[in-house]
Enzyme design. Sequence first.
Site, PDB file in Angstrom:
ATOM      1  CB  CYS A  69      -0.914  -0.042   1.228  1.00 42.04           C
ATOM      2  SG  CYS A  69      -1.763   1.496   1.590  1.00 42.04           S
ATOM      3  CB  CYS A  90       0.272   1.727   4.156  1.00 45.26           C
ATOM      4  SG  CYS A  90      -1.463   1.225   4.007  1.00 45.26           S
TER       5      CYS A  90
END
Length: 103
Positions: free
Chosen positions: A28, A31
């Site tokens: 991600c 993230c």
Amino acid sequence: MIIPKSLEELATYVEKGKNVFFFTADWCGDCRFIKPAMPEIEADFPAYQFIQVDRDEFIDVASKWNIFGIPSFVVIEDGKELGRLVNKNRKTKAEIEDFLANL
């Protein structure tokens, strides 16, 4: 930041304490964007214990908790949800800290 190794360990943090569950995944990009700020966020909110939850490793938990975008944050105190910052948008340090400050 605590990284649970099992569903049983994760469950103990849901039941006891004032915890921020940080749902994330290695792949991600959003993230990876916020991860460097997490130690500062943790330091700014010492009343909370931060639990990093790998969305792929705990996909059943993510589904049960309606985590459809990451990174996402769910705050639980002694088994009761206090709030959530769950959406598909990139989160900033200021946005996360504002969310935690207003719980």
